[in-house]
Design an enzyme around this catalytic site. Structure first.
Site, short mmCIF file in Angstrom:
data_model
loop_
_atom_site.label_atom_id
_atom_site.label_comp_id
_atom_site.label_asym_id
_atom_site.label_seq_id
_atom_site.Cartn_x
_atom_site.Cartn_y
_atom_site.Cartn_z
N ASP A 1 108.70 96.40 -20.06
CA ASP A 1 108.96 95.74 -18.76
C ASP A 1 110.04 96.45 -18.24
O ASP A 1 110.99 97.12 -18.99
CB ASP A 1 109.76 94.26 -19.16
CG ASP A 1 109.78 93.32 -18.09
OD1 ASP A 1 110.24 93.50 -17.02
OD2 ASP A 1 108.87 92.21 -18.11
N ILE A 2 110.11 96.56 -17.11
CA ILE A 2 110.97 97.15 -16.22
C ILE A 2 112.49 96.58 -16.31
O ILE A 2 113.41 97.03 -16.13
CB ILE A 2 110.60 97.19 -14.73
CG1 ILE A 2 111.35 98.36 -14.09
CG2 ILE A 2 110.59 95.86 -14.03
CD1 ILE A 2 110.91 98.55 -12.58
N SER B 1 94.74 87.23 -9.98
CA SER B 1 95.54 86.15 -9.53
C SER B 1 94.34 85.39 -8.38
O SER B 1 93.27 86.01 -8.09
CB SER B 1 96.35 86.43 -8.42
OG SER B 1 96.81 85.30 -7.39
N TYR C 1 99.93 91.88 -1.56
CA TYR C 1 99.39 91.21 -2.74
C TYR C 1 98.05 90.90 -3.16
O TYR C 1 97.40 91.33 -4.24
CB TYR C 1 100.21 89.98 -2.79
CG TYR C 1 100.29 89.19 -4.53
CD1 TYR C 1 100.80 89.85 -5.57
CD2 TYR C 1 99.59 88.35 -4.56
CE1 TYR C 1 100.63 89.21 -6.83
CE2 TYR C 1 99.41 87.38 -5.61
CZ TYR C 1 100.11 88.11 -6.64
OH TYR C 1 100.16 87.43 -8.10
N LYS D 1 95.48 92.51 -5.99
CA LYS D 1 94.64 91.83 -7.05
C LYS D 1 93.27 91.91 -6.75
O LYS D 1 92.59 91.71 -7.92
CB LYS D 1 95.26 90.40 -6.71
CG LYS D 1 96.73 90.08 -7.37
CD LYS D 1 97.06 90.65 -8.60
CE LYS D 1 98.34 90.12 -9.11
NZ LYS D 1 98.54 90.61 -10.53
N VAL E 1 101.90 79.74 -11.73
CA VAL E 1 102.51 79.26 -12.95
C VAL E 1 103.84 79.13 -13.13
O VAL E 1 104.66 79.82 -12.18
CB VAL E 1 101.91 80.65 -13.62
CG1 VAL E 1 102.21 80.52 -15.36
CG2 VAL E 1 100.49 80.81 -13.60
N ARG F 1 109.98 88.12 -19.62
CA ARG F 1 110.03 86.62 -19.41
C ARG F 1 108.63 86.22 -18.83
O ARG F 1 107.79 86.98 -18.93
CB ARG F 1 110.80 86.30 -18.29
CG ARG F 1 110.56 86.83 -16.82
CD ARG F 1 111.55 86.60 -15.85
NE ARG F 1 111.36 86.76 -14.61
CZ ARG F 1 112.06 87.01 -13.45
NH1 ARG F 1 113.30 86.49 -13.47
NH2 ARG F 1 111.46 87.59 -12.38
#
Length: 271
Positions: A38-39, A157, A170, A174, A203, A17
Site C-alpha cells: 500500500d502507498i 467499479s 475515474y 475503470k 462500499v 485499510r
C-alpha cells in the site's frame, strides 16, 4: 480446522485499510499467506478523502498475524514497477508460490471533464490503469513459471460499467482495467489462470464515505438520477460482502468462471 485457502498465497494491492485490509484478514483466516502493499500515504493533492497511513498498514499486518496468517507487506506505490517486482519476488521466495492476485489499489478524484486539471486526469489513470497493469505484469509470469492454475481478480467499479458525471478520469480508468482484464483472460486461458472483474458501487470505506467532494456532488439534484440505485437500503456494500465475492472467484467453486464481470452495485448500472 482447515481453511478454504490452506497453503495458498495471495497478492493484494492497497491493503492498508478498507477492502484491501478486509481481503487480507479474511484470506489469512482461511489459511492463505498474504503478500501485500500500500502507498500508505497521500497519492495526490487533489483527492478529497483521507489518505491511508503507515499506521494503517501496520494495523493490517497486526490483524493478519492475529488471525494466524503469515504476511509480507511493504509500503510502496503500484505505479513503481520495480517495487512490485521486488516485493513479489521476495514474497514468492518466502512462501514458495503465488496462487491468487487481487488488483485492488485505486484512487478517485472529482470534477467536470472540462474542469479537471491535467494532474487529476493523469494521476487517476496512472494509479488505476498503469498501477493495475504493473500488478499483472509482475505476477502473471510468476504464476506461469510455477504452473499455478490460479486466479486474478481486478477491482473495477460500477463506474466501469456505467460512466458517472464528475468522474470522467475515474470512469475512464475503470472502463480501461475492465478491458485489460478481458484481454488477460483470453491470453491466460491456456494457462488455466482465470481473470475476472468485480464492480462495486458504494462500499463502506473512507474512500466512499469520508469524501467531502462526493457529498457535494450527491447533493446536486440535477445529477441525482445518475447515482440512485435500484436498492436504496442498504445503499452501500460492506467490505465483507465484497470479500465474499473475491473469495468465491478465487475458490474452486468458480473454476469455470473467467472473463466475467460481477456487479455489486445495488442495481445502479441498470438505472
Amino acid at each position: 480446522m482447515t481453511g478454504r485457502f490452506d497453503g495458498a498465497v495471495v497478492y493484494i494491492t492497497g491493503i492498508a485499510r478498507g477492502q484491501g485490509r478486509n481481503h487480507a484478514v479474511r484470506f489469512a483466516q482461511e489459511g492463505a499467506a498474504v503478500i501485500g502493499m500500500d502507498i500508505a500515504g497521500p497519492i495526490a493533492d487533489h483527492t478529497t478523502y483521507p489518505a491511508a497511513t503507515p499506521e494503517d498498514l501496520d494495523e493490517t499486518i497486526r490483524l493478519v498475524e492475529e488471525a494466524g496468517g503469515s504476511i509480507l507487506a511493504r509500503q510502496g506505490d503500484t505505479r513503481d514497477l520495480e517495487f512490485q517486482e521486488r516485493l513479489v519476488a521476495d514474497g514468492v521466495e518466502r512462501f514458495g508460490r503465488l496462487d491468487h492476485v487481487i488488483a485492488n489499489a485505486g484512487v478517485l478524484t472529482w470534477g467536470r471533464i472540462w474542469e479537471l486539471t491535467p494532474e487529476q486526469f493523469d494521476d487517476v489513470m496512472a494509479v488505476n490503469v498503469r498501477g493495475t497493469w504493473n500488478t499483472l505484469r509482475v505476477t502473471i509470469p510468476v504464476m506461469i513459471e510455477h504452473g499455478i492454475r490460479g486466479s486474478i481478480t481486478v477491482v473495477s467499479s460500477s463506474a466501469g460499467l456505467k460512466a458517472m458525471p464528475f468522474q470522467a478520469s475515474y470512469s475512464a480508468s475503470k472502463f480501461a482495467i475492465r478491458g485489460m482484464a478481458q484481454s488477460a483472460a483470453k491470453e491466460l486461458g491456456e494457462q488455466g489462470i482465470r481473470v475476472n472483474t468485480i464492480h462495486p458501487y458504494a462500499v463502506n470505506t473512507p474512500m466512499a464515505f469520508e469524501d467531502t467532494k462526493a457529498s457535494e456532488v450527491f447533493a446536486m439534484e440535477r445529477f441525482m438520477p445518475n447515482f440512485v440505485p435500484i436498492l436504496d437500503k442498504p445503499f452501500f456494500s460492506t467490505c465483507d460482502e465484497v470479500t465474499d465475492m473475491v473469495m468465491f472467484l478465487c475458490s474452486d467453486s468458480a473454476k469455470t468462471i473467467t472473463a466475467s464481470e460481477f456487479s455489486m452495485d445495488q442495481g445502479s448500472v441498470k438505472v
